[in-house]
Design a protein around this motif. Structure first.
Motif, PDB file in Angstrom:
ATOM      1  N   LEU A 243       0.825  -1.203   0.000  1.00  0.00           N
ATOM      2  CA  LEU A 243       0.000   0.000   0.000  1.00  0.00           C
ATOM      3  C   LEU A 243       0.863   1.260   0.000  1.00  0.00           C
ATOM      4  O   LEU A 243       0.588   2.227  -0.722  1.00  0.00           O
ATOM      5  N   ARG A 244       1.916   1.249   0.811  1.00  0.00           N
ATOM      6  CA  ARG A 244       2.777   2.426   0.946  1.00  0.00           C
ATOM      7  C   ARG A 244       3.432   2.791  -0.389  1.00  0.00           C
ATOM      8  O   ARG A 244       3.433   3.953  -0.807  1.00  0.00           O
ATOM      9  N   VAL A 245       3.998   1.797  -1.057  1.00  0.00           N
ATOM     10  CA  VAL A 245       4.668   2.053  -2.337  1.00  0.00           C
ATOM     11  C   VAL A 245       3.681   2.580  -3.367  1.00  0.00           C
ATOM     12  O   VAL A 245       3.961   3.530  -4.104  1.00  0.00           O
ATOM     13  N   GLN A 246       2.483   1.988  -3.416  1.00  0.00           N
ATOM     14  CA  GLN A 246       1.501   2.400  -4.401  1.00  0.00           C
ATOM     15  C   GLN A 246       1.046   3.833  -4.169  1.00  0.00           C
ATOM     16  O   GLN A 246       0.890   4.610  -5.122  1.00  0.00           O
ATOM     17  N   VAL A 247       0.838   4.204  -2.905  1.00  0.00           N
ATOM     18  CA  VAL A 247       0.380   5.560  -2.601  1.00  0.00           C
ATOM     19  C   VAL A 247       1.466   6.580  -2.949  1.00  0.00           C
ATOM     20  O   VAL A 247       1.193   7.614  -3.570  1.00  0.00           O
ATOM     21  N   ILE A 248       2.701   6.299  -2.558  1.00  0.00           N
ATOM     22  CA  ILE A 248       3.795   7.244  -2.810  1.00  0.00           C
ATOM     23  C   ILE A 248       4.000   7.462  -4.299  1.00  0.00           C
ATOM     24  O   ILE A 248       4.151   8.592  -4.767  1.00  0.00           O
ATOM     25  N   ARG A 249       3.968   6.390  -5.067  1.00  0.00           N
ATOM     26  CA  ARG A 249       4.274   6.507  -6.487  1.00  0.00           C
ATOM     27  C   ARG A 249       3.110   7.074  -7.293  1.00  0.00           C
ATOM     28  O   ARG A 249       3.292   7.556  -8.401  1.00  0.00           O
ATOM     29  N   SER A 250       1.903   7.028  -6.752  1.00  0.00           N
ATOM     30  CA  SER A 250       0.764   7.578  -7.488  1.00  0.00           C
ATOM     31  C   SER A 250       0.364   8.966  -7.008  1.00  0.00           C
ATOM     32  O   SER A 250      -0.028   9.819  -7.809  1.00  0.00           O
ATOM     33  N   ALA A 251       0.467   9.220  -5.694  1.00  0.00           N
ATOM     34  CA  ALA A 251       0.018  10.499  -5.150  1.00  0.00           C
ATOM     35  C   ALA A 251       1.137  11.332  -4.552  1.00  0.00           C
ATOM     36  O   ALA A 251       0.913  12.483  -4.180  1.00  0.00           O
ATOM     37  N   GLY A 252       2.335  10.764  -4.426  1.00  0.00           N
ATOM     38  CA  GLY A 252       3.465  11.537  -3.938  1.00  0.00           C
ATOM     39  C   GLY A 252       3.759  11.329  -2.457  1.00  0.00           C
ATOM     40  O   GLY A 252       2.882  10.962  -1.680  1.00  0.00           O
ATOM     41  N   PRO A 253       5.000  11.561  -2.030  1.00  0.00           N
ATOM     42  CA  PRO A 253       5.403  11.348  -0.647  1.00  0.00           C
ATOM     43  C   PRO A 253       4.748  12.306   0.334  1.00  0.00           C
ATOM     44  O   PRO A 253       4.505  11.942   1.489  1.00  0.00           O
ATOM     45  N   SER A 254       4.454  13.519  -0.082  1.00  0.00           N
ATOM     46  CA  SER A 254       3.811  14.459   0.838  1.00  0.00           C
ATOM     47  C   SER A 254       2.406  13.992   1.203  1.00  0.00           C
ATOM     48  O   SER A 254       1.984  14.093   2.361  1.00  0.00           O
ATOM     49  N   PHE A 255       1.660  13.471   0.212  1.00  0.00           N
ATOM     50  CA  PHE A 255       0.325  12.942   0.514  1.00  0.00           C
ATOM     51  C   PHE A 255       0.427  11.739   1.449  1.00  0.00           C
ATOM     52  O   PHE A 255      -0.394  11.563   2.355  1.00  0.00           O
ATOM     53  N   MET A 256       1.448  10.914   1.241  1.00  0.00           N
ATOM     54  CA  MET A 256       1.627   9.739   2.079  1.00  0.00           C
ATOM     55  C   MET A 256       1.769  10.117   3.543  1.00  0.00           C
ATOM     56  O   MET A 256       1.346   9.385   4.444  1.00  0.00           O
ATOM     57  N   THR A 257       2.339  11.284   3.819  1.00  0.00           N
ATOM     58  CA  THR A 257       2.567  11.674   5.216  1.00  0.00           C
ATOM     59  C   THR A 257       1.264  11.959   5.954  1.00  0.00           C
ATOM     60  O   THR A 257       1.267  12.075   7.184  1.00  0.00           O
ATOM     61  N   LEU A 258       0.126  12.055   5.253  1.00  0.00           N
ATOM     62  CA  LEU A 258      -1.148  12.268   5.928  1.00  0.00           C
ATOM     63  C   LEU A 258      -1.508  11.105   6.855  1.00  0.00           C
ATOM     64  O   LEU A 258      -2.324  11.266   7.765  1.00  0.00           O
ATOM     65  N   VAL A 259      -0.904   9.945   6.607  1.00  0.00           N
ATOM     66  CA  VAL A 259      -1.160   8.807   7.493  1.00  0.00           C
ATOM     67  C   VAL A 259      -0.699   9.113   8.911  1.00  0.00           C
ATOM     68  O   VAL A 259      -1.200   8.536   9.883  1.00  0.00           O
ATOM     69  N   ASN A 260       0.227  10.055   9.030  1.00  0.00           N
ATOM     70  CA  ASN A 260       0.771  10.373  10.345  1.00  0.00           C
ATOM     71  C   ASN A 260      -0.198  11.143  11.231  1.00  0.00           C
ATOM     72  O   ASN A 260       0.058  11.316  12.413  1.00  0.00           O
ATOM     73  N   TYR A 261      -1.306  11.618  10.672  1.00  0.00           N
ATOM     74  CA  TYR A 261      -2.356  12.172  11.519  1.00  0.00           C
ATOM     75  C   TYR A 261      -2.995  11.074  12.359  1.00  0.00           C
ATOM     76  O   TYR A 261      -3.421  11.296  13.492  1.00  0.00           O
ATOM     77  N   GLN A 262      -3.102   9.874  11.793  1.00  0.00           N
ATOM     78  CA  GLN A 262      -3.790   8.771  12.458  1.00  0.00           C
ATOM     79  C   GLN A 262      -2.884   7.931  13.343  1.00  0.00           C
ATOM     80  O   GLN A 262      -3.271   7.535  14.438  1.00  0.00           O
ATOM     81  N   VAL A 263      -1.687   7.642  12.854  1.00  0.00           N
ATOM     82  CA  VAL A 263      -0.802   6.708  13.552  1.00  0.00           C
ATOM     83  C   VAL A 263      -0.580   7.081  15.020  1.00  0.00           C
ATOM     84  O   VAL A 263      -0.710   6.228  15.900  1.00  0.00           O
TER      85      VAL A 263
END
Length: 305
Positions: A243-263
């Motif tokens: 999931l992580r690789v797919q999100v980063i490569r399609s939406a970018g690393p900055s969008f991926m960091t939104l997961v850190n609101y939840q973690v």
């Protein structure tokens, strides 16, 4: 899925958002599971088991799905090696070692620091993901939260204070992930499933010898601890890596960091309710500052930056 190194950041899809929600819950609970696994095994063994089980699971999956093998090149090999270190071997080891000396809730909170370091890195290495005054303000606010999270007595780390060293180790793991996020985006074209698999293989190759040398071959443990080890390898490691690789490569690393609101939130919930961990006031203050910094950096500009 394949991607070029200069592909601009795209608009996140519904699938991207659902992946972010799933990753938040999975990774938020991982720190609790690591704490349980550490009751029966040393930190190197826990980290090695995560990477090895995850690598085996993904190797079986790519074989069953007959995913096309990547077109190998020296450049791709260097990226895979670097990603294996920065996104598996190093952060898994740092977190497992650090969690011997800090609550699992702290380890989860430390992941909120990740986007603070992705912001300036993305400015230099990701097309279309530029640093602005708004992002700089958010970075400064979140960095203040990170310092609050580290807490008093952090300078005692140089004197061998294991609690202080554990806090530093967890923050260092977050920084390692930040560098890995940028490299994932810049990686030469490669199937996303293969990329997740190969990075775990690299991590296993590095950690297994380290485990044998430092902690020896693992023996059987109580069933609950064994289940925790298997869970770590299959769910937050193998499945989440895809999931992580797919999100980063399609939406970018900055969008991926939104997961850190939840973690951080989930790690605090699981730590308090299941492990009965104490949550000092500075945890909440740090979370508020970091969340505010993230909100500022990710919000849409109402005027030119």
């Amino acid at each position: 899925m394949a991607s070029t190194t200069d592909t601009p950041v795209s608009t996140p899809t519904l699938s991207n958002w659902l992946s972010i929600l799933s990753l938040g819950l999975i990774w938020g609970g991982t720190f609790m599971v690591v704490a349980i696994a550490l009751r029966g095994y040393g930190p190197v063994t826990v980290a090695a088991a995560r990477t090895t089980l995850g690598a085996l699971a993904l190797l079986a999956l790519v074989a069953a799905l007959r995913r096309p093998r990547p077109d190998w090149s020296p450049s791709l090999g260097l990226f895979v090696l670097a990603l294996g270190v920065l996104t598996t071997a190093l952060p898994f080891l740092l977190l497992a070692w650090g969690q011997q000396h800090v609550p699992s809730a702290f380890a989860g909170l430390s992941m909120a620091v990740l986007p603070l370091f992705v912001l300036p890195l993305a400015h230099f290495f990701v097309p279309g993901d530029r640093m602005t005054w708004r992002k700089t303000g958010g970075f400064a606010l979140g960095l203040t939260g990170a310092l609050v999270l580290l807490g008093p007595g952090i300078t005692a780390a140089g004197g061998g204070d294991l609690s202080a060293l554990g806090r530093i180790a967890c923050i260092a793991a977050s920084i390692s992930y930040a560098f890995g996020s940028i490299l994932t985006r810049r990686c030469p074209p490669i199937d996303g499933m293969w990329l997740g698999t190969l990075t775990l293989v690299v991590g296993a190759i590095l950690l297994l010898p380290a485990m044998v040398v430092t902690e020896g071959l693992p023996a059987a443990a109580p069933p609950g601890i064994m289940v925790a080890i298997v869970f770590l390898g299959l769910v937050p490691t193998a499945f989440a890596a895809l999931l992580r690789v797919q999100v980063i490569r399609s939406a970018g690393p900055s969008f991926m960091t939104l997961v850190n609101y939840q973690v951080p939130v989930w790690s605090m919930v699981f730590g308090a309710l299941i492990l009965n961990e104490d949550l000092p006031g500075r945890f909440f203050a740090a979370l508020a500052l970091i969340a505010a910094g993230l909100a500022v950096s990710q919000s849409r500009r109402r005027s030119a930056a």
